[in-house]
Motif scaffolding. Structure first.
Motif, PDB file in Angstrom:
ATOM      1  N   LEU A 149      24.127 -10.571  -6.739  1.00  0.00           N
ATOM      2  CA  LEU A 149      22.653 -10.456  -6.741  1.00  0.00           C
ATOM      3  C   LEU A 149      22.014 -12.013  -7.006  1.00  0.00           C
ATOM      4  N   SER A 150      21.672 -12.698  -6.385  1.00  0.00           N
ATOM      5  CA  SER A 150      21.117 -13.977  -6.458  1.00  0.00           C
ATOM      6  C   SER A 150      19.822 -13.940  -7.160  1.00  0.00           C
ATOM      7  N   ALA A 151      19.346 -14.920  -7.814  1.00  0.00           N
ATOM      8  CA  ALA A 151      17.975 -14.954  -8.211  1.00  0.00           C
ATOM      9  C   ALA A 151      16.701 -14.811  -7.404  1.00  0.00           C
ATOM     10  N   SER A 152      17.033 -15.089  -6.161  1.00  0.00           N
ATOM     11  CA  SER A 152      15.844 -14.758  -5.045  1.00  0.00           C
ATOM     12  C   SER A 152      15.784 -13.427  -4.876  1.00  0.00           C
ATOM     13  N   ILE A 153      16.958 -12.554  -4.705  1.00  0.00           N
ATOM     14  CA  ILE A 153      17.328 -11.126  -4.499  1.00  0.00           C
ATOM     15  C   ILE A 153      16.483 -10.578  -5.725  1.00  0.00           C
ATOM     16  N   LEU A 154      16.915 -10.814  -6.856  1.00  0.00           N
ATOM     17  CA  LEU A 154      16.276 -10.278  -8.070  1.00  0.00           C
ATOM     18  C   LEU A 154      14.736 -10.338  -8.289  1.00  0.00           C
ATOM     19  N   GLU A 155      14.375 -11.552  -7.784  1.00  0.00           N
ATOM     20  CA  GLU A 155      12.943 -11.908  -7.779  1.00  0.00           C
ATOM     21  C   GLU A 155      12.421 -10.955  -6.863  1.00  0.00           C
ATOM     22  N   GLN A 156      12.844 -10.623  -5.776  1.00  0.00           N
ATOM     23  CA  GLN A 156      12.221  -9.699  -4.812  1.00  0.00           C
ATOM     24  C   GLN A 156      12.390  -8.277  -5.146  1.00  0.00           C
ATOM     25  N   ILE A 157      13.192  -8.042  -5.752  1.00  0.00           N
ATOM     26  CA  ILE A 157      13.248  -6.458  -6.144  1.00  0.00           C
ATOM     27  C   ILE A 157      12.447  -6.420  -7.220  1.00  0.00           C
ATOM     28  N   ASP A 158      11.973  -7.504  -8.078  1.00  0.00           N
ATOM     29  CA  ASP A 158      10.898  -7.121  -9.108  1.00  0.00           C
ATOM     30  C   ASP A 158       9.649  -7.034  -8.520  1.00  0.00           C
ATOM     31  N   THR A 159       9.278  -7.995  -7.593  1.00  0.00           N
ATOM     32  CA  THR A 159       8.074  -8.004  -6.950  1.00  0.00           C
ATOM     33  C   THR A 159       7.706  -6.776  -6.155  1.00  0.00           C
ATOM     34  N   LEU A 160       9.010  -6.020  -5.767  1.00  0.00           N
ATOM     35  CA  LEU A 160       8.696  -4.739  -5.016  1.00  0.00           C
ATOM     36  C   LEU A 160       8.336  -3.638  -6.087  1.00  0.00           C
ATOM     37  N   LEU A 161       9.196  -3.653  -7.076  1.00  0.00           N
ATOM     38  CA  LEU A 161       8.832  -2.826  -8.374  1.00  0.00           C
ATOM     39  C   LEU A 161       7.581  -2.809  -8.741  1.00  0.00           C
ATOM     40  N   GLN A 162       7.113  -4.025  -9.012  1.00  0.00           N
ATOM     41  CA  GLN A 162       5.704  -4.403  -9.534  1.00  0.00           C
ATOM     42  C   GLN A 162       4.490  -3.892  -8.529  1.00  0.00           C
TER      43      GLN A 162
ATOM     44  N   ARG B 180       0.890  -1.155  -0.062  1.00  0.00           N
ATOM     45  CA  ARG B 180      -0.208  -0.080  -0.001  1.00  0.00           C
ATOM     46  C   ARG B 180       0.859   1.389  -0.006  1.00  0.00           C
ATOM     47  N   TYR B 181       2.102   1.134   0.065  1.00  0.00           N
ATOM     48  CA  TYR B 181       2.938   2.224   0.123  1.00  0.00           C
ATOM     49  C   TYR B 181       4.140   2.251  -1.212  1.00  0.00           C
ATOM     50  N   PRO B 182       3.719   2.514  -2.029  1.00  0.00           N
ATOM     51  CA  PRO B 182       4.667   2.314  -3.365  1.00  0.00           C
ATOM     52  C   PRO B 182       5.873   2.916  -3.318  1.00  0.00           C
ATOM     53  N   LEU B 183       6.170   4.058  -2.604  1.00  0.00           N
ATOM     54  CA  LEU B 183       7.481   4.893  -2.312  1.00  0.00           C
ATOM     55  C   LEU B 183       8.347   3.930  -1.556  1.00  0.00           C
ATOM     56  N   LEU B 184       7.544   3.225  -0.623  1.00  0.00           N
ATOM     57  CA  LEU B 184       8.484   2.299   0.321  1.00  0.00           C
ATOM     58  C   LEU B 184       8.985   0.851  -0.456  1.00  0.00           C
ATOM     59  N   CYS B 185       8.100   0.708  -1.496  1.00  0.00           N
ATOM     60  CA  CYS B 185       8.686  -0.566  -2.383  1.00  0.00           C
ATOM     61  C   CYS B 185       9.710  -0.095  -3.056  1.00  0.00           C
ATOM     62  N   LEU B 186       9.595   1.093  -3.910  1.00  0.00           N
ATOM     63  CA  LEU B 186      10.683   1.530  -4.484  1.00  0.00           C
ATOM     64  C   LEU B 186      12.094   1.527  -3.954  1.00  0.00           C
ATOM     65  N   HIS B 187      11.840   2.407  -2.572  1.00  0.00           N
ATOM     66  CA  HIS B 187      13.381   2.381  -2.055  1.00  0.00           C
ATOM     67  C   HIS B 187      13.780   1.251  -1.522  1.00  0.00           C
ATOM     68  N   TYR B 188      12.779   0.111  -1.033  1.00  0.00           N
ATOM     69  CA  TYR B 188      13.337  -1.257  -0.542  1.00  0.00           C
ATOM     70  C   TYR B 188      13.979  -1.585  -1.801  1.00  0.00           C
ATOM     71  N   ALA B 189      13.618  -1.701  -2.871  1.00  0.00           N
ATOM     72  CA  ALA B 189      14.161  -2.281  -3.822  1.00  0.00           C
ATOM     73  C   ALA B 189      15.545  -1.761  -4.344  1.00  0.00           C
ATOM     74  N   GLN B 190      15.600  -0.323  -4.225  1.00  0.00           N
ATOM     75  CA  GLN B 190      17.018   0.327  -4.301  1.00  0.00           C
ATOM     76  C   GLN B 190      18.031  -0.106  -3.322  1.00  0.00           C
ATOM     77  N   VAL B 191      17.364  -0.149  -2.110  1.00  0.00           N
ATOM     78  CA  VAL B 191      18.556  -0.714  -1.014  1.00  0.00           C
ATOM     79  C   VAL B 191      18.995  -1.868  -1.198  1.00  0.00           C
ATOM     80  N   LEU B 192      17.967  -2.811  -1.577  1.00  0.00           N
ATOM     81  CA  LEU B 192      18.497  -4.280  -2.138  1.00  0.00           C
ATOM     82  C   LEU B 192      19.580  -4.101  -3.130  1.00  0.00           C
ATOM     83  N   ALA B 193      19.279  -3.420  -4.261  1.00  0.00           N
ATOM     84  CA  ALA B 193      20.255  -3.381  -5.185  1.00  0.00           C
ATOM     85  C   ALA B 193      21.441  -2.894  -4.976  1.00  0.00           C
ATOM     86  N   VAL B 194      21.615  -1.853  -4.279  1.00  0.00           N
ATOM     87  CA  VAL B 194      22.823  -1.060  -4.147  1.00  0.00           C
ATOM     88  C   VAL B 194      23.677  -1.431  -3.044  1.00  0.00           C
ATOM     89  N   SER B 195      23.157  -2.141  -2.087  1.00  0.00           N
ATOM     90  CA  SER B 195      23.935  -2.812  -0.998  1.00  0.00           C
ATOM     91  C   SER B 195      24.465  -4.241  -1.175  1.00  0.00           C
TER      92      SER B 195
END
Length: 524
Positions: free
Chosen positions: A193-206, A172-187
């Motif tokens: 970047l494993s397949a599971s992390i990439l899948e989690q990032i994609d889910t957050l961006l979706q 319900r908070y798209p800005l949090l989803c975007l920032h969470y995806a960014q944090v996962l990617a840059v850290s």
């Protein structure tokens, strides 16, 4: 609030259950029949639980004569009161539940106080501690609104916050989803970047995409697509990167300077690779203006490196050298090897084209040293190629051969690089008798060390080698240490690489002599 009772119910850490004490003397165990009988005949006690202490007082109703227990806890200047239940309901589970409720209320009040004082970080921490995820999500969303992701200093704290929010609230908070995806990617490093992390990032961006599409918020959708462009660039899918970056620029408003700069960099780089120099120059100069206005030195340096490449292509070497020098100076100041080494190589190339061979060699050598220290194979090979190119035009020939021999000696323990070095030498016609030049610098092996080396590269274990040569294992270890020192290697794999590249022996038959060249060298 009642005074502290003489009876105290305390948790025994060793036995993990509660016991009732009177002035320090054990009376009985909680949750037993004796405990519930005791409650019917007493009116107060103190509870010391996992979530802090509070006192309990029994109040008797006049009409029914039945007793009801209430809990009291001092919280700052006020006394908090909560209903607990009848005597039969005062299990330790119920008392711990009351303790958690007191703690949650106290934590939320502390959070509200911090929020009023504009102490957002402390307020969020207190709210999460109280396990009020909905309120915490709203506070984090408010905290992030108006802040660009690039403004965040402590990404680990942000990641810790977001990891505590359940998916149904995050969605319900798209800005949090975007920032969470960014944090996962840059850290995480790109290769990690494993397949599971990439899948989690994609889910957050979706989730972010779905919310903002429903709202018709194209500006925020532009940020999602710009970040997708960044992700695909890290994964090496250039076509997808350009598609995302192009769409992002159509949606992003002029105020979204950071993400516009990112996309302009991608598109400028692509135009350069396609030979569209005029278009690339326009895109990169626009991006450079953005990064300069944002006081974003890394973004500005990446633009200047690309612009310098364009100037080289156009033959404007003075402009190119000026860009490279500026990047070198800034990158040195902040210790940014990612920008420093390409800039050094570019400056070496412009000096080479300007026939300033002394500067070209000096700068290329610095790039080589930095690449080796960073253990970046791609940049190390580029630096090597630049040095060999310079050496091939500088004399005397004996000095060039000496330098090449020293370079090969440092490479031959790394088979993944030695083959590439040989290709570089072949390009400049300098590869003849390379192994012999390296071999001439090796300290000779004794006859017994040669036998051990044969068996070592044949994948025999130390005990097997010892049995084969009828010596002790400690003797074999001594010979191996001596072999590693003489060959300048540190492992069996590196020793095998030396044997293969210098043709010292055949691993198919370990009883053959090590090689005529090694024997002749030992005699000398």
């Amino acid at each position: 609030m009642p005074k502290t009772a003489r009876f105290t119910l305390t948790r025994s850490v060793e036995q993990d259950h509660y016991r009732l004490y009177e002035h320090g003397h054990l009376l009985l165990d909680a949750d037993s029949a004796s405990w519930f009988t005791w409650l019917t005949t007493h009116t107060s006690f103190s509870f010391r639980g996992r979530n802090g202490p509070f006192n309990l007082l029994k109040e008797t109703r006049k009409k029914s004569g039945e007793g009801y227990w209430y809990a009291y806890q001092r919280q700052g200047k006020r006394i908090a009161k909560r209903y607990v239940g009848r005597s039969a309901e005062l299990s330790t589970t119920r008392l711990e539940e009351i303790g958690r409720a007191f703690q949650k209320r106290q934590t939320l009040e502390a959070s509200t106080w911090h929020e009023r004082k504009w102490m957002h970080t402390e307020a969020i921490e207190q709210t999460l501690q109280a396990q009020d995820a909905e309120h915490a999500a709203a506070m984090i969303d408010h905290y992030l609104t108006g802040r660009g992701f690039d403004d965040m200093q402590d990404l680990s704290t942000l990641r810790n916050w977001l990891e505590q929010l359940p998916d149904d609230i995050l969605s319900r908070y798209p800005l949090l989803c975007l920032h969470y995806a960014q944090v996962l990617a840059v850290s995480i490093e790109p290769e990690q970047l494993s397949a599971s992390i990439l899948e989690q990032i994609d889910t957050l961006l979706q989730m972010a995409d779905t919310c903002w599409r429903a709202e018709g918020n194209l500006a925020r959708l532009g940020e999602v697509y710009a970040f997708r462009a960044y992700l695909t660039m890290r994964q090496g899918t250039q076509e997808q990167t350009i598609a995302y970056a192009s769409q992002a620029l159509r949606w992003l408003p002029l105020e979204s300077q950071h993400w516009r700069g990112v996309c302009l960099n991608f598109l400028g780089s692509r135009a350069l690779s396609c030979g569209q120099l005029t278009e690339a120059t326009a895109l990169l100069q626009e991006a450079l203006t953005i990064w300069t206005n944002l006081h974003h030195p890394h973004g500005a340096r990446s633009c200047m490196l690309l612009l310098a490449t364009i100037y080289c292509e156009q033959g404007v070497l003075q402009h190119a050298a000026a860009c490279y020098r500026r990047v070198v100076q800034e990158a040195r100041e902040v210790g940014d090897r990612e920008d420093l080494i390409p800039a050094l190589l570019g400056l070496a190339q412009t000096s080479y084209k300007s026939n300033d061979m002394e500067t070209a060699e000096q700068v290329a050598q610095e790039a080589w040293d930095a690449s080796e220290q960073w253990q970046n194979q791609e940049l190390l090979l580029r630096s090597t190629s630049m040095l060999v190119q310079i050496w091939s035009l500088r004399g005397p020939k004996a000095l060039v051969q000496q330098r090449l021999t020293a370079l090969q000696a440092r490479f031959f323990t790394r088979p993944e690089l030695f083959t590439s070095l040989q290709l570089i030498l072949q390009t400049f016609g300098l590869d003849r008798e390379a192994p012999q030049r390296v071999m001439a610098n090796l300290e000779p092996l004794s006859q017994q060390e040669q036998r051990v080396l044969h068996l070592l590269v044949a994948e025999l274990s130390y005990p097997e080698i010892a049995r084969e040569l009828v010596v002790s294992i400690n003797t074999i270890k001594t010979h191996v240490n001596s072999i590693y020192r003489k060959l300048n290697v540190h492992s069996r794999r590196e020793a095998r690489a030396v044997v293969q590249h210098l043709h010292l022996t055949s691993t198919e038959n370990h009883r053959k002599p090590i090689s005529s060249s090694c024997k002749n060298h030992e005699r000398r």
